[in-house]
Write a protein that holds these residues in place. Structure first.
Motif, short mmCIF file in Angstrom:
data_model
loop_
_atom_site.label_atom_id
_atom_site.label_comp_id
_atom_site.label_asym_id
_atom_site.label_seq_id
_atom_site.Cartn_x
_atom_site.Cartn_y
_atom_site.Cartn_z
N PRO A 275 0.93 -1.32 0.00
CA PRO A 275 -0.02 -0.17 -0.06
C PRO A 275 0.91 1.10 -0.04
CG PRO A 275 -0.89 -1.47 1.59
CD PRO A 275 0.73 -2.03 1.06
N GLU A 276 2.07 1.20 0.86
CA GLU A 276 2.95 2.55 0.73
C GLU A 276 3.36 2.99 -0.53
OE1 GLU A 276 3.76 4.23 3.31
OE2 GLU A 276 3.08 3.27 5.04
N ALA A 277 3.74 2.01 -1.36
CA ALA A 277 4.37 2.17 -2.77
C ALA A 277 3.01 2.77 -3.61
CB ALA A 277 5.06 1.03 -3.42
N THR A 278 2.03 2.01 -3.39
CA THR A 278 0.78 2.55 -4.36
C THR A 278 0.30 3.74 -4.16
OG1 THR A 278 0.10 0.16 -4.23
CG2 THR A 278 -1.45 1.73 -4.88
N CYS A 279 0.44 4.20 -2.64
CA CYS A 279 0.09 5.60 -2.38
C CYS A 279 1.00 6.52 -3.04
CB CYS A 279 -0.21 5.73 -0.93
SG CYS A 279 -1.50 5.06 -0.13
N ALA A 280 2.28 6.31 -2.80
CA ALA A 280 3.25 7.29 -3.55
C ALA A 280 3.09 7.37 -4.79
CB ALA A 280 4.69 6.67 -3.01
N LEU A 281 2.86 6.31 -5.81
CA LEU A 281 2.74 6.31 -7.09
C LEU A 281 1.34 7.30 -7.44
CD1 LEU A 281 3.62 2.65 -7.86
CD2 LEU A 281 4.92 4.68 -8.68
N LEU A 282 0.32 6.77 -6.76
CA LEU A 282 -0.89 7.64 -7.12
C LEU A 282 -0.61 9.09 -6.76
CD1 LEU A 282 -3.87 7.62 -7.94
CD2 LEU A 282 -4.65 6.83 -5.56
#
Length: 314
Positions: A275-282
Protein backbone atom coordinates in the motif's frame (compact mmCIF):
# COMPACT_ATOMS: atom_id res chain seq x y z
CA UNK A 1 -1.06 -12.04 6.71
CA UNK A 2 -1.72 -11.92 2.99
CA UNK A 3 -5.15 -13.09 1.86
CA UNK A 4 -4.56 -15.10 -1.32
CA UNK A 5 -6.96 -15.13 -4.25
CA UNK A 6 -7.87 -18.37 -6.01
CA UNK A 7 -5.48 -17.84 -8.92
CA UNK A 8 -2.62 -17.08 -6.48
CA UNK A 9 -2.59 -20.58 -4.96
CA UNK A 10 0.76 -21.60 -6.57
CA UNK A 11 2.34 -18.44 -5.13
CA UNK A 12 0.72 -19.14 -1.76
CA UNK A 13 2.20 -22.64 -1.69
CA UNK A 14 5.70 -21.32 -2.44
CA UNK A 15 5.49 -18.58 0.18
CA UNK A 16 4.21 -21.06 2.76
CA UNK A 17 7.22 -23.28 2.03
CA UNK A 18 9.56 -20.29 2.40
CA UNK A 19 8.01 -19.45 5.78
CA UNK A 20 8.51 -23.06 6.93
CA UNK A 21 12.16 -23.04 5.88
CA UNK A 22 12.77 -19.75 7.69
CA UNK A 23 11.29 -21.19 10.85
CA UNK A 24 13.45 -24.30 10.48
CA UNK A 25 16.57 -22.20 9.89
CA UNK A 26 16.04 -20.30 13.15
CA UNK A 27 16.30 -23.41 15.29
CA UNK A 28 18.65 -25.61 13.26
CA UNK A 29 22.36 -25.96 12.57
CA UNK A 30 22.01 -26.53 8.82
CA UNK A 31 22.49 -23.54 6.53
CA UNK A 32 19.52 -23.44 4.16
CA UNK A 33 19.77 -19.76 3.28
CA UNK A 34 20.64 -20.54 -0.36
CA UNK A 35 17.50 -22.68 -0.71
CA UNK A 36 15.39 -19.92 0.81
CA UNK A 37 16.85 -17.38 -1.62
CA UNK A 38 16.18 -19.73 -4.55
CA UNK A 39 12.54 -20.16 -3.54
CA UNK A 40 12.13 -16.43 -2.92
CA UNK A 41 13.40 -15.73 -6.42
CA UNK A 42 11.10 -18.37 -7.87
CA UNK A 43 8.13 -16.96 -5.92
CA UNK A 44 8.84 -13.41 -7.13
CA UNK A 45 9.08 -14.60 -10.74
CA UNK A 46 5.87 -16.59 -10.44
CA UNK A 47 4.03 -13.63 -8.88
CA UNK A 48 5.26 -11.28 -11.62
CA UNK A 49 4.31 -13.67 -14.44
CA UNK A 50 0.90 -14.32 -12.88
CA UNK A 51 0.05 -10.62 -12.58
CA UNK A 52 1.38 -9.88 -16.03
CA UNK A 53 -1.21 -12.21 -17.55
CA UNK A 54 -4.30 -11.51 -15.44
CA UNK A 55 -7.66 -12.03 -17.10
CA UNK A 56 -10.36 -9.33 -16.73
CA UNK A 57 -12.15 -11.51 -14.15
CA UNK A 58 -8.95 -11.96 -12.15
CA UNK A 59 -8.40 -8.20 -12.23
CA UNK A 60 -11.92 -7.78 -10.88
CA UNK A 61 -11.00 -10.04 -7.97
CA UNK A 62 -7.84 -8.01 -7.32
CA UNK A 63 -9.86 -4.78 -7.40
CA UNK A 64 -12.14 -6.27 -4.72
CA UNK A 65 -9.34 -7.66 -2.53
CA UNK A 66 -10.24 -7.11 1.15
CA UNK A 67 -6.78 -5.71 1.91
CA UNK A 68 -6.71 -3.28 -1.00
CA UNK A 69 -6.16 0.34 0.15
CA UNK A 70 -9.34 2.38 0.53
CA UNK A 71 -10.13 6.08 0.82
CA UNK A 72 -8.96 6.43 4.43
CA UNK A 73 -5.66 4.72 3.61
CA UNK A 74 -4.98 7.20 0.82
CA UNK A 75 -5.91 10.10 3.08
CA UNK A 76 -3.41 8.94 5.69
CA UNK A 77 -0.56 8.26 3.26
CA UNK A 78 -0.97 10.85 0.47
CA UNK A 79 -2.88 13.82 1.86
CA UNK A 80 -2.40 16.06 4.89
CA UNK A 81 -4.61 18.39 6.93
CA UNK A 82 -7.75 16.50 5.94
CA UNK A 83 -10.84 18.21 7.36
CA UNK A 84 -13.94 16.06 6.75
CA UNK A 85 -17.22 17.83 6.06
CA UNK A 86 -20.49 15.99 6.67
CA UNK A 87 -24.13 16.16 5.69
CA UNK A 88 -26.01 17.19 2.59
CA UNK A 89 -28.05 19.93 4.37
CA UNK A 90 -31.19 18.16 3.13
CA UNK A 91 -31.52 14.76 4.81
CA UNK A 92 -28.48 13.52 6.68
CA UNK A 93 -24.97 12.11 6.60
CA UNK A 94 -23.87 9.25 4.34
CA UNK A 95 -20.63 7.60 5.40
CA UNK A 96 -20.21 5.69 2.14
CA UNK A 97 -19.05 8.94 0.51
CA UNK A 98 -16.47 10.94 2.46
CA UNK A 99 -15.11 14.36 1.62
CA UNK A 100 -13.49 17.52 2.86
CA UNK A 101 -10.59 19.94 2.58
CA UNK A 102 -7.10 18.44 2.26
CA UNK A 103 -3.59 19.17 1.04
CA UNK A 104 -1.54 17.24 -1.51
CA UNK A 105 2.14 18.22 -1.32
CA UNK A 106 1.13 21.72 -0.32
CA UNK A 107 -1.69 22.03 -2.89
CA UNK A 108 -5.06 22.78 -1.28
CA UNK A 109 -7.79 20.54 -2.74
CA UNK A 110 -11.32 19.33 -2.11
CA UNK A 111 -11.04 15.57 -1.67
CA UNK A 112 -14.09 13.32 -2.17
CA UNK A 113 -14.32 9.55 -2.41
CA UNK A 114 -16.00 6.26 -1.57
CA UNK A 115 -15.02 4.46 1.63
CA UNK A 116 -15.75 0.71 1.81
CA UNK A 117 -14.35 -0.01 5.27
CA UNK A 118 -11.76 -2.64 6.21
CA UNK A 119 -13.58 -4.92 8.67
CA UNK A 120 -17.13 -6.09 9.26
CA UNK A 121 -18.09 -3.22 11.57
CA UNK A 122 -16.63 -0.46 9.40
CA UNK A 123 -18.01 -2.00 6.19
CA UNK A 124 -21.50 -1.92 7.63
CA UNK A 125 -20.98 1.65 8.87
CA UNK A 126 -19.81 2.77 5.42
CA UNK A 127 -22.43 0.64 3.63
CA UNK A 128 -19.68 -1.16 1.68
CA UNK A 129 -18.98 2.05 -0.26
CA UNK A 130 -22.45 2.14 -1.82
CA UNK A 131 -23.55 5.77 -1.70
CA UNK A 132 -27.10 6.91 -0.94
CA UNK A 133 -28.74 10.08 -2.32
CA UNK A 134 -27.54 12.14 0.64
CA UNK A 135 -23.97 11.03 -0.13
CA UNK A 136 -24.13 12.29 -3.70
CA UNK A 137 -25.86 15.49 -2.58
CA UNK A 138 -23.06 15.99 -0.08
CA UNK A 139 -20.57 15.55 -2.93
CA UNK A 140 -22.45 18.22 -4.93
CA UNK A 141 -22.29 20.58 -1.95
CA UNK A 142 -18.54 20.05 -1.60
CA UNK A 143 -17.91 20.51 -5.32
CA UNK A 144 -19.85 23.77 -5.32
CA UNK A 145 -17.86 24.88 -2.27
CA UNK A 146 -14.63 24.03 -4.07
CA UNK A 147 -15.70 26.20 -7.01
CA UNK A 148 -16.42 29.15 -4.72
CA UNK A 149 -13.01 28.90 -3.05
CA UNK A 150 -11.11 28.10 -6.25
CA UNK A 151 -9.95 24.67 -5.06
CA UNK A 152 -9.23 21.75 -7.42
CA UNK A 153 -11.39 18.67 -6.85
CA UNK A 154 -9.80 15.24 -6.43
CA UNK A 155 -12.01 12.14 -6.27
CA UNK A 156 -11.12 8.56 -5.38
CA UNK A 157 -13.72 6.18 -6.78
CA UNK A 158 -14.21 2.72 -5.28
CA UNK A 159 -17.75 1.38 -5.32
CA UNK A 160 -19.61 -1.60 -6.71
CA UNK A 161 -22.44 0.86 -7.42
CA UNK A 162 -24.83 3.25 -5.74
CA UNK A 163 -27.03 1.75 -3.01
CA UNK A 164 -30.10 0.14 -4.68
CA UNK A 165 -32.34 -0.06 -1.59
CA UNK A 166 -35.97 1.08 -1.47
CA UNK A 167 -35.17 3.97 0.89
CA UNK A 168 -32.55 5.28 -1.55
CA UNK A 169 -35.08 5.19 -4.38
CA UNK A 170 -37.62 6.98 -2.18
CA UNK A 171 -35.13 9.80 -1.58
CA UNK A 172 -34.32 10.24 -5.28
CA UNK A 173 -31.22 8.13 -5.95
CA UNK A 174 -31.27 8.53 -9.73
CA UNK A 175 -31.82 12.29 -9.51
CA UNK A 176 -28.96 12.68 -7.00
CA UNK A 177 -26.58 10.71 -9.23
CA UNK A 178 -27.57 12.73 -12.30
CA UNK A 179 -27.08 16.02 -10.47
CA UNK A 180 -23.71 14.92 -9.11
CA UNK A 181 -22.58 14.05 -12.64
CA UNK A 182 -23.86 17.45 -13.80
CA UNK A 183 -21.98 19.17 -10.96
CA UNK A 184 -18.73 17.50 -12.06
CA UNK A 185 -19.19 18.65 -15.65
CA UNK A 186 -20.06 22.21 -14.59
CA UNK A 187 -17.10 22.71 -12.26
CA UNK A 188 -15.09 25.85 -12.88
CA UNK A 189 -11.98 24.40 -11.21
CA UNK A 190 -9.70 21.48 -12.20
CA UNK A 191 -10.97 17.98 -11.41
CA UNK A 192 -8.93 14.78 -11.35
CA UNK A 193 -10.72 11.48 -10.72
CA UNK A 194 -9.06 8.14 -10.03
CA UNK A 195 -10.67 4.69 -10.06
CA UNK A 196 -8.74 3.03 -7.23
CA UNK A 197 -10.72 -0.22 -6.94
CA UNK A 198 -14.14 -0.86 -8.40
CA UNK A 199 -15.83 1.75 -10.55
CA UNK A 200 -19.40 0.55 -10.70
CA UNK A 201 -22.11 2.12 -12.85
CA UNK A 202 -23.61 5.55 -12.16
CA UNK A 203 -22.41 5.38 -8.58
CA UNK A 204 -18.89 5.77 -9.96
CA UNK A 205 -19.60 8.11 -12.88
CA UNK A 206 -21.21 10.60 -10.47
CA UNK A 207 -17.76 11.24 -8.97
CA UNK A 208 -15.66 10.58 -12.08
CA UNK A 209 -16.95 12.96 -14.77
CA UNK A 210 -13.67 14.87 -14.74
CA UNK A 211 -11.37 16.26 -17.44
CA UNK A 212 -8.69 13.80 -16.30
CA UNK A 213 -9.68 10.25 -15.31
CA UNK A 214 -6.98 7.93 -13.96
CA UNK A 215 -7.13 4.23 -13.02
CA UNK A 216 -4.90 2.07 -10.91
CA UNK A 217 -3.41 -0.77 -12.94
CA UNK A 218 -5.66 -3.50 -11.53
CA UNK A 219 -8.82 -1.46 -10.97
CA UNK A 220 -12.01 -2.10 -12.97
CA UNK A 221 -14.64 0.31 -14.35
CA UNK A 222 -17.94 -0.76 -15.89
CA UNK A 223 -21.64 0.01 -16.24
CA UNK A 224 -22.60 -3.12 -14.28
CA UNK A 225 -20.78 -5.83 -12.33
CA UNK A 226 -19.68 -8.92 -14.31
CA UNK A 227 -22.04 -11.04 -12.19
CA UNK A 228 -24.95 -8.70 -12.93
CA UNK A 229 -24.20 -8.69 -16.64
CA UNK A 230 -23.95 -12.51 -16.71
CA UNK A 231 -27.25 -12.82 -14.86
CA UNK A 232 -28.96 -10.70 -17.52
CA UNK A 233 -27.34 -12.22 -20.61
CA UNK A 234 -27.02 -15.86 -19.60
CA UNK A 235 -29.36 -16.11 -16.59
CA UNK A 236 -26.50 -17.21 -14.38
CA UNK A 237 -23.80 -15.37 -12.45
CA UNK A 238 -21.46 -18.32 -13.01
CA UNK A 239 -20.48 -16.82 -16.37
CA UNK A 240 -19.11 -13.66 -14.73
CA UNK A 241 -15.66 -14.34 -16.20
CA UNK A 242 -17.12 -14.34 -19.73
CA UNK A 243 -18.99 -11.12 -18.98
CA UNK A 244 -15.85 -9.42 -17.63
CA UNK A 245 -13.99 -10.33 -20.83
CA UNK A 246 -16.76 -9.01 -23.09
CA UNK A 247 -17.36 -5.81 -21.11
CA UNK A 248 -13.77 -4.51 -21.36
CA UNK A 249 -13.60 -3.58 -17.67
CA UNK A 250 -9.83 -3.31 -17.25
CA UNK A 251 -7.74 -0.16 -17.17
CA UNK A 252 -5.80 -1.36 -20.22
CA UNK A 253 -8.95 -1.84 -22.30
CA UNK A 254 -10.48 1.44 -21.17
CA UNK A 255 -7.32 3.40 -21.98
CA UNK A 256 -7.36 2.04 -25.52
CA UNK A 257 -11.05 3.00 -25.83
CA UNK A 258 -10.43 6.52 -24.55
CA UNK A 259 -12.65 6.12 -21.48
CA UNK A 260 -9.73 6.94 -19.16
CA UNK A 261 -6.62 9.05 -19.67
CA UNK A 262 -3.87 7.38 -17.65
CA UNK A 263 -2.99 4.14 -15.87
CA UNK A 264 -1.17 4.40 -12.54
CA UNK A 265 1.14 1.44 -12.00
CA UNK A 266 0.70 -0.84 -8.99
CA UNK A 267 3.46 -2.80 -7.23
CA UNK A 268 3.91 -6.39 -8.43
CA UNK A 269 1.17 -8.47 -6.84
CA UNK A 270 -1.31 -5.61 -6.58
CA UNK A 271 -1.87 -2.58 -4.35
CA UNK A 272 -2.72 -4.77 -1.35
CA UNK A 273 0.82 -6.17 -1.26
CA UNK A 274 2.46 -2.77 -0.92
CA UNK A 275 0.00 0.00 0.00
CA UNK A 276 2.82 2.45 0.78
CA UNK A 277 4.29 2.20 -2.72
CA UNK A 278 0.83 2.36 -4.29
CA UNK A 279 0.00 5.55 -2.41
CA UNK A 280 3.30 7.14 -3.41
CA UNK A 281 2.72 6.36 -7.10
CA UNK A 282 -0.87 7.59 -7.00
CA UNK A 283 -0.01 10.79 -5.14
CA UNK A 284 2.69 11.60 -7.70
CA UNK A 285 0.32 10.97 -10.63
CA UNK A 286 -2.49 13.12 -9.20
CA UNK A 287 -0.03 15.92 -8.46
CA UNK A 288 1.27 15.86 -12.05
CA UNK A 289 -2.26 16.04 -13.45
CA UNK A 290 -3.21 18.93 -11.17
CA UNK A 291 -0.08 20.85 -12.16
CA UNK A 292 -0.98 20.42 -15.84
CA UNK A 293 -4.47 21.86 -15.25
CA UNK A 294 -3.71 24.71 -12.88
CA UNK A 295 -4.36 28.17 -14.26
CA UNK A 296 -6.75 27.06 -17.00
CA UNK A 297 -9.90 29.21 -17.14
CA UNK A 298 -13.26 27.71 -16.17
CA UNK A 299 -14.57 27.75 -19.75
CA UNK A 300 -11.57 25.78 -20.99
CA UNK A 301 -11.91 23.17 -18.23
CA UNK A 302 -15.59 22.65 -19.05
CA UNK A 303 -14.70 22.36 -22.74
CA UNK A 304 -12.02 19.77 -21.96
CA UNK A 305 -14.59 17.67 -20.08
CA UNK A 306 -17.13 17.95 -22.87
CA UNK A 307 -14.59 16.98 -25.52
CA UNK A 308 -13.20 13.96 -23.62
CA UNK A 309 -16.67 12.48 -23.11
CA UNK A 310 -17.91 13.24 -26.62
CA UNK A 311 -14.81 11.47 -28.03
CA UNK A 312 -15.71 8.17 -26.32
CA UNK A 313 -17.07 5.76 -28.90
CA UNK A 314 -16.61 8.20 -31.74
Amino acid sequence: MISYLEFEKPVAALEARIAELRQTAQGGDIDISSEIRRLESKSAELLASTYKALTPWQKTQVARHPSRPHFKDYVEKIFTDFMPLGGDRLFGEDQAIVGGFAKLDGRRVMLIGHEKGNDTQSRIRHNFGMGKPEGYRKAIRLMEMASRFGLPVVTLVDTSGAFPGVEAEERGQAEAIARSTEACLALGVPMVATIVGEGGSGGAVALASAERVLMLEHAVYSVISPEGCASILWRTAERAADAAEAMKVTAQDLLSLGVIDRIVREPVGGAHRDPEATCALLGKAIGEELDALVGKPAAELRQLRAERFLRIGA
